[in-house]
Design a protein around this motif. Structure first.
Motif, PDB file in Angstrom:
ATOM      1  N   TRP A 172      -6.451  -3.078   2.039  1.00  0.00           N
ATOM      2  CA  TRP A 172      -5.132  -3.445   1.585  1.00  0.00           C
ATOM      3  C   TRP A 172      -4.866  -4.647   2.476  1.00  0.00           C
ATOM      4  N   PHE A 173      -4.379  -5.795   2.299  1.00  0.00           N
ATOM      5  CA  PHE A 173      -3.611  -6.558   2.956  1.00  0.00           C
ATOM      6  C   PHE A 173      -2.033  -6.549   3.009  1.00  0.00           C
ATOM      7  N   LEU A 174      -1.435  -6.030   3.981  1.00  0.00           N
ATOM      8  CA  LEU A 174      -0.065  -5.654   3.905  1.00  0.00           C
ATOM      9  C   LEU A 174       0.481  -7.117   4.450  1.00  0.00           C
ATOM     10  N   PHE A 204      -6.585  -0.379   5.561  1.00  0.00           N
ATOM     11  CA  PHE A 204      -5.406  -1.555   5.548  1.00  0.00           C
ATOM     12  C   PHE A 204      -5.322  -2.188   6.774  1.00  0.00           C
ATOM     13  N   ALA A 205      -4.718  -3.297   6.575  1.00  0.00           N
ATOM     14  CA  ALA A 205      -4.418  -4.101   7.794  1.00  0.00           C
ATOM     15  C   ALA A 205      -3.062  -5.027   7.591  1.00  0.00           C
ATOM     16  N   THR A 206      -2.325  -5.107   8.766  1.00  0.00           N
ATOM     17  CA  THR A 206      -1.203  -5.854   8.777  1.00  0.00           C
ATOM     18  C   THR A 206      -0.633  -6.326   9.998  1.00  0.00           C
ATOM     19  N   PHE A 207       0.215  -7.500   9.686  1.00  0.00           N
ATOM     20  CA  PHE A 207       0.380  -8.162  11.137  1.00  0.00           C
ATOM     21  C   PHE A 207       1.500  -7.634  11.939  1.00  0.00           C
ATOM     22  N   THR A 208       2.224  -6.780  11.315  1.00  0.00           N
ATOM     23  CA  THR A 208       3.303  -5.826  11.835  1.00  0.00           C
ATOM     24  C   THR A 208       2.820  -4.809  12.455  1.00  0.00           C
ATOM     25  N   ALA A 209       3.585  -4.199  13.572  1.00  0.00           N
ATOM     26  CA  ALA A 209       3.321  -3.060  14.340  1.00  0.00           C
ATOM     27  C   ALA A 209       4.494  -2.131  14.510  1.00  0.00           C
TER      28      ALA A 209
END
Length: 671
Positions: A172-174, A204-209
C-alpha cells in the motif's frame, strides 16, 4: 457518474497545491525523491520483487493526485524487468483511488517538473481518462504494467473491490493529504478495508506518523515500524499485515468471481468460438503468457454476428446511473483505448468519426434532454446538439437535435478479430482450429476434456465458452434463459448525398458512412429466429424504418437497395447484460443456495462450487462496445488479478445471477 475535478494552484516552488485541502501534492524539496524514499524503499519493493515467485505484484494507493507515485513505481518496475527478463514476476498492477482527479493540463504541468519521468508521463497523458466515477483500466504493455484508476470516494469504492481468498494487495502507498488536512479519509473504515484486501505479509508505507494512523492500522492487524521521514519530516510509518485471525474477504460469496482455479504461465486454455468475445479472450490470455487453443465450428473467424462488415461503436446511455449505463460507459471508454492500440498496429477498417443519436421525434428528444439535464455523464462522453450543429457534424441536412458521442464511430468487426488474433499469434501461444464443433465436454478435478465432431480430442486447464448464439444448443447453458435474436443488416450503395455522410446516425436503426462504396443500414430484430438467410421483407422493413424516422430529410428518398444484405443471430438474456464468469453446474448451485428462499442473507452463503468452465457470451447487439472490458474482466479473474469493475457490476454480469434470483424467489426455472 461525473467526477468533480480538483481545483489547484501552483506555489512559488512550482508545486501543485489542492485548494480544498490547502496541502501540497508532493514535497517542495523533491517530489520524486520523496516517492522513492517513502513508498518504494518504505515497502522494500526492489528486494521484494527480486524474491517474488508470483507472476504479478499488486500495489494499491490512496490518492492518485498527479500520478507521480505511479510513474515512479512504473519506472522502477521497468528497471527491474529489464535487469531480470526471465524472472517469474512479469507484471505489475497498480490500483489507485482519487476522489477529485486533476484535469489533464494541471497534471501535465505538475509532472513537467520531473525530466527523469517524461517518457512515462507521456504514456500516461496519452491514456488519461475522462473524469467519471468508477474504474478506468489503463494498459502500459511496454512496461508490463496495468493501472486501475478508481475515481470516487475511497470509503465507497474499497468495499466494492472483489478479493481472492488469499488477499489481493501486496503493498500500500498511503498518500492522501495529511490527516490534519483530510481527516475524512484516515478512518477505521479505511484501515478495516485494508485488512480485508491485504495479503498476509503484505506491507504499507506512508509519509505520516500521526497517532490516528498508527492506532488504526495496529487495530486492523498491521504491525507498525517507525522510520526516518523524508526531508524535513522527522518520521514516517511502514509495516506488515500480520492478523491474528483470517479476515473475511468476500462480502457476498455467491457472486465471487474468484472461484475459478487460478491460471499461471504455461497453463492451457481452450476457447470455443472465434467471434469478438473469443478473440478478445484469446488476445488477452496470450499476452499474459497463457497458451490458448481457439476452436471455431465455422470455416473462419467472425462467422456469426461478429461478421458484419461495419458496426456502429457507441455506448447506450440513460438518464440514470443504472447498472446497464455504467457498464456501457466504462466498456465504451475501455474499448476505445483497446481499439486505438489495435488500429495503430494492424490494418482495421474504422473511423472514429463520431455518432449522432437523433432526436427524430418528441419522445426521443425528451429522453435526450432528460439525460443531459441529469448531468451524470462527462461532456467528453456525450453532449446535446441543436439541429444546425447536428447537420454540420453529419455532413447531410438533418432537422433534429441529437446526442453527440464524439469518441464513437464505426469499425469492421472481422478486421478487429483478425487484428486480435494476429496480436495473440505474435506471442507464439495461439493455435486456431476451424471446422471444429464441440460434441462433448468433461470436467475433472485437474482439467477439462473436449471431444469434437471431427474426432479430435482436446485437454486444457480451463475452458471458455464464447459460442454466440450456438450456446442455445450446448447443455452447459440449458438452465440459462437465453434469447436468440435474428438481425439483418443491409449494405446499400452510396449516392452523391449519402457519400457526404460523416458520422454514424442512430434512431430506431442506424446508418454508417460509406465503406468501399456501401453503407451499413440496419437492423431488424426477430426473436427466437436462428435462420440466417437474407430476406427481402426484412430489407424492405429496414428501408421503411429509416424513411419513416428521417421523413423530414429529402435525401432519405435516395436510399436504394440492390439485394446485398447479411443476417446473423445475436444472443441475449432477459436483463440484457452479458454473461461473463464461471458457468457452474446448475443443480449443485440450486442446492447450495436453497436457503436464500428462507430469507438468509447473501453474506451467509458459501462460495460457489469451483469450476474449470467459464463463459463470455450474450453480448447482444452491443458486442463492439462491451467485448474488450468483459474479456479483460474474465481473464483477470482467471489470473487471480485485480478486476476492473466494482462488485455491483460484477454481480450484474455474473452467470450465477439467474440461479441466485431463482433461489431467492423459490423458483426452479426462469426460462
Amino acid at each position: 457518474m461525473k467526477s468533480k475535478t480538483a481545483t489547484v494552484h501552483f506555489n512559488a516552488a512550482g508545486t501543485p497545491v489542492a485548494n480544498d485541502y490547502d496541502d501540497v501534492y508532493f514535497s517542495n524539496d523533491s517530489g520524486i525523491d520523496e516517492t522513492r524514499h517513502v513508498f518504494i524503499a518504505g515497502n522494500d519493493l526492489p528486494a521484494r520483487w527480486q524474491a517474488c515467485e508470483q507472476r504479478s505484484f499488486v500495489i494499491a494507493e490512496t490518492g492518485f493526485g498527479t500520478g507521480l507515485n505511479f510513474l515512479v513505481a512504473m519506472q522502477a518496475f521497468q528497471t527491474f524487468r529489464h535487469a531480470n527478463p526471465d524472472h517469474p514476476l512479469q507484471h505489475l498492477y497498480f490500483i489507485s483511488l482519487e476522489k477529485f482527479p486533476l484535469c489533464r493540463d494541471d497534471m501535465s504541468r505538475a509532472l513537467s517538473a520531473f525530466p527523469a519521468l517524461q517518457e512515462q508521463a507521456r504514456t500516461l497523458d496519452a491514456q488519461y481518462p475522462v473524469a467519471m466515477h468508477g474504474c478506468h483500466r489503463l494498459e502500459f504493455a511496454d512496461a508490463s504494467v496495468t493501472l486501475d484508476l478508481w475515481m470516487g470516494d475511497a470509503h465507497e469504492l474499497l468495499p466494492s473491490w472483489a478479493c481472492p481468498s488469499a488477499g489481493l494487495i501486496d503493498a500500500w502507498f498511503l498518500d492522501g493529504f495529511a490527516p490534519s488536512k483530510n481527516p475524512d479519509m484516515w478512518t477505521d473504515a479505511l484501515f478495516d478495508q485494508m485488512a480485508r484486501l491485504t495479503k498476509v505479509g503484505g506491507s504499507f508505507a506512508t509519509f505520516t506518523a500521526a497517532g490516528v494512523v498508527k492506532r488504526g492500522l495496529a487495530a486492523s492487524g498491521f504491525t507498525i515500524t517507525k522510520r526516518k521521514g523524508f526531508g524535513r519530516k522527522r518520521d514516517m510509518l511502514t509495516g506488515q499485515f500480520t492478523p491474528e485471525t483470517e479476515p473475511v474477504r468476500e462480502p457476498q460469496p455467491p457472486y465471487s468471481p474468484y472461484t475459478l482455479p487460478t491460471l499461471d504461465t504455461g497453463d492451457h486454455v481452450v476457447i470455443v468460438g472465434a467471434g469478438l468475445a473469443g478473440a478478445c479472450c484469446a488476445q488477452m490470455l496470450c499476452e499474459k503468457g497463457i497458451k490458448v487453443t481457439l476452436l471455431e465450428q465455422g470455416q473462419a473467424p467472425a462467422g456469426g454476428a461478429s461478421g458484419n462488415p461495419q458496426g456502429g461503436f457507441y455506448p447506450q446511455l440513460h438518464g440514470e446511473a443504472s447498472h446497464a449505463s455504467q457498464l456501457q460507459a466504462h466498456s465504451f471508454l475501455y474499448a476505445r483505448r483497446h481499439y486505438d492500440t489495435l488500429t495503430d498496429a494492424y490494418p482495421v477498417a474504422h473511423d472514429f468519426c463520431g455518432v449522432l443519436q437523433l432526436g427524430f421525434n418528441a419522445a426521443s428528444q425528451n429522453r435526450h434532454e432528460k439525460l443531459i439535464a441529469a448531468q451524470l455523464w462527462p461532456e467528453t462522453l456525450v453532449t446535446l446538439t441543436d439541429a444546425e450543429s447536428t447537420s454540420a457534424l453529419a455532413g447531410v441536412p438533418l432537422p433534429f437535435p441529437a446526442l453527440s458521442i464524439a469518441l464513437g464511430g464505426w469499425l469492421s468487426p472481422p478486421d478487429l478479430i483478425a487484428a486480435m488474433l494476429q496480436s495473440a499469434n505474435k506471442t507464439g501461444l495461439l493455435t486456431c482450429l476451424y471446422d471444429t464443433q464441440v460434441r462433448e465436454v468433461t470436467e475433472t478435478q485437474h482439467n477439462v476434456e473436449l471431444v469434437c465432431t471431427n474426432g479430435r480430442h482436446f485437454r486444457g486447464d480451463h475452458l471458455i465458452l464464447a459460442p454466440g448464439h450456438q450456446a442455445i444448443s450446448l447443455p452447459a447453458f440449458a438452465p440459462v434463459p437465453l434469447r436468440p435474436v435474428r438481425g439483418q443488416v443491409e449494405a446499400v450503395p452510396t449516392t452523391p448525398v449519402l457519400g457526404k455522410l460523416k458520422q454514424v446516425l442512430c434512431h430506431k436503426g442506424y446508418l454508417t458512412p460509406a465503406l468501399n462504396g456501401r453503407h451499413a443500414l440496419g437492423s431488424t430484430y426477430v426473436k427466437q429466429d436462428t435462420d440466417t438467410s437474407p430476406r427481402q421483407q426484412e430489407s424492405a422493413a429496414n428501408l421503411t424504418t429509416h424513411q419513416q424516422a428521417l421523413s423530414g430529410c429529402d435525401w432519405i428518398t435516395s436510399l436504394q437497395h440492390d439485394g446485398q444484405a447479411r443476417a446473423a443471430v445475436r444472443l441475449g438474456v432477459p436483463d440484457h447484460q452479458p454473461l461473463c464468469g464461471a458457468l457452474g453446474e446448475i443443480d449443485k448451485q440450486r442446492r447450495l443456495y436453497s436457503e436464500l428462499q428462507k430469507g438468509k442473507p447473501l453474506s451467509m452463503m458459501p462460495l460457489p462450487t469451483a469450476t474449470r468452465i467459464s463463459t463470455l457470451t450474450a453480448l447482444g447487439s452491443r458486442g463492439l462496445t462491451t467485448a474488450p472490458l468483459m474479456a479483460q474482466t474474465l481473464t483477470s479473474a482467471l489470473l487471480g488479478a485485480p478486476l476492473p469493475l466494482p462488485a455491483h457490476l460484477l454481480h450484474a454480469i455474473n452467470p450465477n445471477r439467474f440461479i441466485i434470483r431463482d433461489c431467492i424467489r423459490g423458483r426452479q426455472d426462469t426460462r
